[in-house]
Motif scaffolding. Structure first.
Motif, PDB file in Angstrom:
ATOM      1  N   ASP A 101       0.882  -1.289   0.042  1.00  0.00           N
ATOM      2  CA  ASP A 101       0.176  -0.049  -0.077  1.00  0.00           C
ATOM      3  C   ASP A 101       0.946   1.289   0.044  1.00  0.00           C
ATOM      4  O   ASP A 101       1.925   1.232   0.706  1.00  0.00           O
ATOM      5  CB  ASP A 101      -0.848  -0.142   1.276  1.00  0.00           C
ATOM      6  N   GLU A 119      -0.992   3.202  -8.695  1.00  0.00           N
ATOM      7  CA  GLU A 119      -1.556   2.125  -8.178  1.00  0.00           C
ATOM      8  C   GLU A 119      -1.216   1.230  -9.684  1.00  0.00           C
ATOM      9  O   GLU A 119      -0.787   0.232  -9.419  1.00  0.00           O
ATOM     10  CB  GLU A 119      -3.113   2.118  -8.305  1.00  0.00           C
ATOM     11  N   ARG A 125      -2.177  -1.146  -3.987  1.00  0.00           N
ATOM     12  CA  ARG A 125      -3.070  -0.249  -3.742  1.00  0.00           C
ATOM     13  C   ARG A 125      -2.374   1.134  -3.421  1.00  0.00           C
ATOM     14  O   ARG A 125      -1.475   1.119  -2.880  1.00  0.00           O
ATOM     15  CB  ARG A 125      -3.834  -0.788  -2.451  1.00  0.00           C
TER      16      ARG A 125
END
Lengths: 369, 369, 369
Positions: A101, A119, A125
């Motif tokens: 992330d 992304e 993510r």
């Protein structure tokens, strides 16, 4: 390879403070300047961005990603790097970082990837961190009441975001009054600022207003602390100057970078339930000296209050290298704690998980998303 | 012996900030007091200058130069040292330092070697660094206009010099206004100071005047930073307080000593093309802890911005020991960087050369002389 | 086991700054909160006092004292600890610390052992350190002239004590005027304070008065410096802010704890014959990072100016653990100095003795008692 080394290498990191990487080609001067954080202008003719801990670390750890031997010469590295587009470099380095992330502070200008592009390029993510000073600058350009416009923009942008960020350190620093100003003060200050054009917020009243609006959201507030470029008066970015501010809230506050005040920041993380620390930017720039810095971050800060980030911006190398150097550094430090018998191996494994992702998942409520 | 160890041992150093060594005999109290930098009076009766990192380092590294075993007892060391004249000690220790050039700040009083005597005793080259506060004190005693006298003396002395030096840290510290004062302010301040006798400059206007005259010469300006004797308020010698001053010039500025602000100083060396750092005095006084300090100097400072000096003054041991401890320390640190794979051996060799002499040769234009 | 390791393990320490341990039972929250020094309220629900360097050190080094394996889980540790009364824990941990003398600051409230109880529980000698702010609070409640009452109480209490202590750091910090106030100022300030109830001294005039009364006694004055709970503004507890105060006296002054200002404190110990340093509290809280801190205490401070203390308060573990971690840390550091050839083994043995007890015996005149 020991269990600890494996756990560290396999950890999917949450890079909780990062920016976009470059998307378009640039010359060698752009690249070398990006290796010096503190200098705001071009490097001296006698100097090279490669001749620094960060430069050496790029040659040591990024060269193999491009198929070069470790420690490839600067010349060679630049030549090889030039064969790729920035998009190709981004794909290579972002996907090699071992990050799951990216929490992206979108408040820096320039031709860099946005949240969606990060992304796409990384295959991971990405979530947004909203920079409060950018919200202020948008509110200054909006029609009508400044405070209302600020609130409207902030709430709209924050709906999809996981946190806020302030660069108060760059806009006068931390000393002085950081309480919430009255509505009348805000209106007057906004009027003056709009009259001056409403660009580059440095009005203390409006900076304070923005901070407290951010706190009120309840989302974690990231603060740039310590090391950065020379527009920041480093001694005014000492986090101890935030003591009175920290006493006013219990919204999570994340102290970023912190060099050379990482021990002061660790103390604050122990003193306040809502304060967190992260070495951020410093780890890339410290290169071979990263372990010593990471070790100091593990002094007074409770282990559930420490986070990871790269603060990568510009060269995609930085998004990768931050993770590589953090892994190397935390391994060196924790291996040492275990070898002397001060920690058990299980202790070390658990602290790796906490810093790599457990703490960030909790603070930013990433699990619930 | 590894190639790195050999390169470090063989490097002919430029000691870019040093003073004269003693020429005449003194008692043991003089010697022991010289091992404590910070204390301005005699040591307490219960204390000994030998019981410190510097004292232990002298017994470890200087004893063999006098034909004693490493770690000879303090008593023994003093007894052996007493068999030599200070001139003989100077010859022994200076020639053992492995230094090619001494850049000599002649602004400290006392019965010590001058530039020519240092050349003769060491067999090396020596060049002068002109202390701006001494120029001021000479100008105060000169007839006529103070500013004109200052300029005349400075230009005359600087013609044969390679740099200037200021001890502003000892004369009120770095905080406050450090801009150039007007001619009228200088004239008024000089009048007041001459009325008071014109000795020991501590007038801020005249200190600022001297600094800017020094900058205007274009020669590198050395600044005492951090650690020194207790006449200096250490917290007012934090180099971050120089930020506004550094923003006013691009003349090379060399931050000396820097303890405990070496990380702040390294940051400034990254932030400003014209700023340099040097551990100076600190390395002698840190003894066995020197490597930890040298490692921190190698954090944010770009490698082309780091210099070497001993700041030796008084006992000729210090001129030698500074070099010995620097060699030991840089070896420990760079060996570590290479062993962990963060640097290549070639990287380490090159950084040794930069700090040992390449950087100083460029900054002080020693090659052209 | 080397001679150095044996000497360190066998050294009977003088713990020159300690408080009482608990005498009555408490719950797990009390225990976990006691592992976090800086936080003043309860820990956050997501946090645990065990997840810190101190918590890990308790599991590593205290668990075996209770018959558990090293690194026993937190749950297990708490369960085992709960089988003992606090009195039994005190007997176990105090007698395992290898301490010969406890110098006890009795100025902290709470249900903890007093001087006589510490003697009885440990089987060692204990002596009192009188806290000046407590004397002030007693004088505020006494009839008649405040200054006279302060003097009377101080002299009475000091007759059996070996030193005094001030927590000025917690009552506004070190910056500002620290000269002795006039009798008239004291009388006025005392009147105002008594009118407000005379509890929790934070009047600067009376704090300054107390300090100078303490100095006049001639007994060593201990000062809390740096790290502590968040009632203290950490940046105002920087010992460099004491420079002018230190220049006013030659009564011994002991700087306690000092984190993250231990290098500044070491400098002061070099600069002033009457200034001493001690890592105190910091060592327990640094756990596995203790050696790095102890090493920095051995930089500028002369070796005859360094002391040992645990600052134990509450859990008896802390009285033991301080000693254990100091032994581990000093061994790590001195072993390193010897292995690199910077110190001889004899040097190391002697410095162990100095810090363990010789310096404290001299400063507090314990031998004469």
């Amino acid at each position: 390879m020991s269990g600890l080394a494996r756990r560290i290498d396999d950890a999917a990191l949450i890079d909780q403070h990062v920016h976009g990487c470059w998307l378009t080609a640039g010359d060698r001067a752009r690249f070398e300047n990006a290796l010096n954080e503190a200098n705001t202008g071009p490097l001296a003719e006698f100097d090279s961005g490669f001749d620094s801990q960060l430069g050496f670390a790029i040659r040591a750890h990024c060269a193999p990603v491009l198929g070069l031997p470790r420690h490839a010469a600067a010349e060679e590295y630049w030549e090889r790097r030039s064969r790729y587009s920035e998009i190709e470099l981004a794909r290579l380095f972002l996907s090699s970082a071992g990050v799951s992330d990216w929490l992206v502070d979108t408040g820096v200008g320039g031709d860099v990837a946005d949240v969606a592009e990060l992304e796409a390029l990384s295959g991971n993510r990405a979530r947004e961190i909203v920079r409060l000073e950018e919200v202020a600058e948008q509110a200054a350009q909006a029609p009508g009441d400044y405070a209302a416009a600020f609130g409207e923009i902030l709430h709209r942008r924050a709906a999809a975001a996981v946190g806020t960020k302030s660069i108060l350190a760059y806009r006068g620093g931390f000393d002085g009054d950081l309480t919430e100003p009255s509505a009348a003060e805000v209106a007057r200050a906004a009027g003056r600022w709009r009259d001056r054009g409403g660009v580059r917020l440095d009005d203390r009243v409006l900076l304070r207003f923005g901070l407290h609006q951010g706190l009120r959201l309840g989302l974690p507030l990231q603060l740039h602390v310590g090391f950065g470029d020379r527009d920041c008066d480093l001694h005014k970015a000492n986090p101890l100057l935030l003591l009175d501010f920290l006493r006013q809230t219990d919204t999570p506050i994340v102290l970023l970078h912190c060099y050379p005040y990482e021990r002061e920041a660790g103390y604050l993380a122990q003193a306040f339930n809502h304060v967190y620390v992260d070495g951020g930017l410093s780890i890339n720039h410290l290169g071979a000296r990263g372990p010593a810095f990471i070790a100091r971050l593990l002094e007074m800060a409770p282990f559930r209050k420490i986070l990871y980030s790269s603060d990568g911006f510009g060269p995609a190398e930085l998004h990768f290298l931050g993770a590589r150097l953090w892994r190397n550094g935390i391994h060196r430090v924790l291996r040492g704690f275990v070898d002397t018998g001060d920690w058990s191996e299980a202790d070390a494994l658990r602290v790796v998980d906490l810093i790599a992702r457990v703490n960030a998942t909790r603070v930013y409520r990433l699990g619930a998303r």
